[in-house]
Scaffold this active site. Structure first.
Site, mmCIF file in Angstrom:
data_model
loop_
_atom_site.group_PDB
_atom_site.id
_atom_site.type_symbol
_atom_site.label_atom_id
_atom_site.label_comp_id
_atom_site.label_asym_id
_atom_site.label_seq_id
_atom_site.Cartn_x
_atom_site.Cartn_y
_atom_site.Cartn_z
ATOM 1 N N GLY A 109 -5.635 28.102 10.161
ATOM 2 C CA GLY A 109 -4.369 28.694 9.748
ATOM 3 C C GLY A 109 -3.454 29.024 10.912
ATOM 4 C CG PHE B 16 2.899 36.431 10.823
ATOM 5 C CD1 PHE B 16 3.841 36.378 11.842
ATOM 6 C CD2 PHE B 16 3.347 36.448 9.513
ATOM 7 C CE1 PHE B 16 5.197 36.353 11.554
ATOM 8 C CE2 PHE B 16 4.702 36.412 9.212
ATOM 9 C CZ PHE B 16 5.625 36.365 10.237
ATOM 10 N N GLY B 17 -1.469 35.586 11.820
ATOM 11 C CA GLY B 17 -2.757 35.915 12.426
ATOM 12 C C GLY B 17 -3.222 34.840 13.387
ATOM 13 C CB VAL C 204 -10.373 23.886 6.133
ATOM 14 C CG1 VAL C 204 -11.823 24.325 5.979
ATOM 15 C CG2 VAL C 204 -9.971 23.888 7.596
ATOM 16 C CD GLU D 283 12.711 40.869 0.646
ATOM 17 O OE1 GLU D 283 12.636 41.658 1.602
ATOM 18 O OE2 GLU D 283 11.906 39.932 0.490
ATOM 19 C CG ASP E 136 -1.914 37.915 3.472
ATOM 20 O OD1 ASP E 136 -1.667 38.836 4.266
ATOM 21 O OD2 ASP E 136 -1.028 37.276 2.874
ATOM 22 C CB ALA F 158 4.020 39.914 8.810
#
Lengths: 428, 428
Positions: B12, B15-16, B81, B172, B302, B318
């Site tokens: 992935g 952000f992480g 994956v 939003e 997450d 995030a």
């Protein structure tokens, strides 16, 4: 006003249609409807930059509605014209019939595979934003696949790019792929020797950029070869398959990416007019861009066969469409006032094509030029004609950034399939 | 270096993953491979602005390769994956098996339809750029269809937008559609009374923005209602069809556009770990973000269930993913030097959600705020965290322009089908 406004229908929101609409809107003599199957006007000359990951689609497109929002008598209809009934003065779209007093056909052109439409699957052309993002996806994916591939033979196939057609679009695509590979990707793909990339530009005629003088065409070919593009002239494509391209009787190049930049197709709508067409299927128009049997119908831009004074047929270029659109609108405005207008005269402002960083060819007003100055002229003219202050600023910024950093701003592979749940379920 | 580098695989490039990779790259202790099925890192907090035609995809995305190009020991693999073999320390992708010494799972989340995946067709969620452009297409097309529609009943259906889920994304989206309709489209659609647009925000819980204090949630609801959004709380969706949404036992709203902003799904990969999962399918990790039976496997962001000291589970935001990514990378760097590191501590920098022009809610460091100042704070933080100088500049320019002119910069409906020849042939 007391009098009922006559109704002008414009098919197509490209260069011709939009320029006609604006002048008709200012003239306030008519009620105008623009029909387009897309919601945006597209700045086609920069479309290859979207395909080459340098610009985003929104940077070269503008909603047609916004372009004409200030004119109260112009309507925009997102719809597709499927039939024409010139005798009843009717346009038939997918959802309705619309009657007109005057019709301006500004449908633009599609690309032609010369009767081999099955090639499109393997060799997309470049006329719409959808096609530009599809080409971007294919080119970027080819490099990713090459980087993942251990088998040298297969890797070479992924690193081979064949562009069919040596006109301005073909030249721009070939030069851009070579630069992407040599300049932008070299440091990003650590396990890939991007100097092994092969970019092959195929042209059926003896020279590329056929509309240009021999000397400029030669300089363009030299500049392309310097970038690493192989220019093969007199090369006729005989077949395109998923695994590669057949040329002439027995040549075969193995490639996973073929791009089509050859040939222009006639709009099937032209036939519905029942008027004379040329060999390419374009409508032969008179000196006022009118159709002979239907003087209330005007055909402009790529689909019009207009004989200029010298006997040349006008080429399918943006300036021709723009000038014809403006002319027809002025003609109609004058007519509403009971005045007459002389025939259409094309003012040839020249042609230019860019080859890569710092390189372009240009012919205008009797001058022929190549190299850095031509390239700056190209930049200047394209920024000048790009619609909308915001787009101009953003494009200028993207170009400056890309020039200084060698990075492309829109290197995105976006999934074609937006649904994610079918796939996830299969995995569980 | 003489010693063989140990191999860290990161699943992935969100952000992480990206934040872990950068610190591992700087540490130079490991060989790193980032696997992602997309070629770009995505700035998710602004994804709704792509869906709402305010920004272009490339403005909030950045190629993962370019993000890590300066680190010689980081490889990027565009692949998916499909399996994990924790006992063999192997990750299986679509094209190969990759063995690791350490694994960082940073797969992010998908949206969940609570067992009703057939709803996705009628109610796209917002997690990828593909989905954002699909939502943009649907919303813009709904207005175009409404403008073309004479039947008042059908027109109302086209002008009704239902957003399911009153979290930050739902709020939003609802606020943006209302603003699009009231501010941007009013002058563009001459034959359409855009004040008839209905935007309905459905929330199953008694309040929207559940993670926020009651007072802020109330203010947000008020601000939404001022924009013309109808907020329906305690409203459970029971069925979604092409013609509308069923709510509770017998309510039905006719609409052509439903957007899904409710619920988060567990990655199916989590199950392959054979470790304990929480009710939502997230992996329960220890105080070092490690998996209990496999200390060489870290789960962050997450998909991790991390119990903070106070007993709260960290939310799927995030900042959590960023801090966990940085922590795990530092932990590994220290480990390579034979040093130990204490447990992960989350520094809560607060949360914010924007509602519309000049309106946002914010809670941070014990402060609660709403209105204009919160909105400026939102602007500032999002520009600050957006990756890449170019993207920051372009987004800032787009926002300033949109704010001053009320025009949206990316109002494009791009064809899903790029092939044109099948259709043209049918017409002839």
């Amino acid at each position: 006003m007391a009098k009922e406004r006559k109704h002008v229908v414009i098919i197509g929101g490209g260069f011709g249609g939009v320029n006609a609409a604006k002048i008709l809107g200012r003239g306030k003599e008519y009620r105008v409807t623009i029909i387009d199957r897309r919601n945006h006007h597209l700045f086609q000359p920069l479309l290859y930059q979207v395909a080459m990951a340098a610009l985003s689609p929104a940077e070269i497109a503008y909603p047609i509605r916004s372009l004409v929002r200030r004119y109260p008598h112009i309507d925009v209809l997102l719809d597709e014209v499927v039939d024409l009934k010139p005798d009843q003065k009717e346009v038939v779209t997918k959802t309705r019939s619309i009657s007109y007093d005057y019709l301006i056909m500004a449908c633009g052109s599609n690309h032609s595979y010369f009767g081999n439409n099955e090639w499109e699957e393997h060799a997309p052309g470049l006329k719409t934003l959808g096609q530009a993002t599809e080409i971007r996806r294919r080119v970027l994916l080819a490099f990713e696949k090459a980087a993942n591939e251990k088998d040298i033979e297969k890797q070479r196939q992924f690193l081979t790019f064949v562009i069919v057609g040596g006109g301005p679009t073909g030249v721009e695509l070939a030069g851009s792929i070579a630069e992407l590979s040599r300049l932008s990707f070299r440091r990003d793909f650590k396990n890939l020797d991007t100097s092994r990339t092969r970019v092959i530009l195929l042209e059926g005629a003896p020279q590329i950029l056929n509309a240009y003088p021999k000397k400029l065409s030669y300089k363009a070919a030299l500049a392309l070869e310097k970038l690493g593009v192989q220019v093969w002239t007199n090369a006729m494509v005989t077949k395109i398959e998923s695994k590669g391209v057949y040329i002439g009787d027995d040549e075969f190049v193995k490639t996973s990416t073929v791009l089509w930049a050859a040939g222009v197709a006639a709009s099937p709508l032209n036939k519905k007019l029942g008027s004379e067409l040329d060999r390419g299927g374009r409508v032969i128009v008179g000196q006022n861009c009118q159709v002979e049997d239907h003087p209330e119908v005007f055909v402009i831009g790529d689909q019009a066969h207009f004989k200029a004074k010298k006997g040349d047929t006008l080429p399918g270029l943006a300036p021709v469409a723009i000038q014809q659109g403006q002319y027809v609108a002025k003609y109609l405005n004058q007519m509403a006032k009971g005045k007459k207008m002389g025939p259409f005269h094309y003012i040839d402002k020249g042609q230019m094509a860019t080859i890569g960083r710092n390189k372009a060819v240009l012919k205008a007003f009797g001058i022929e030029m190549s190299g850095m100055i031509a390239w700056f002229a190209w930049l200047f003219v394209h920024i000048l004609y790009l619609i909308g202050f915001r787009n101009r600023m953003v494009v200028l910024f993207q170009w400056a950034w890309a020039y200084l950093t060698f990075k492309k701003g829109a290197r995105l592979i976006i999934d074609k399939e937006w649904r994610t749940h079918s796939r996830l379920d299969a995995d569980i």
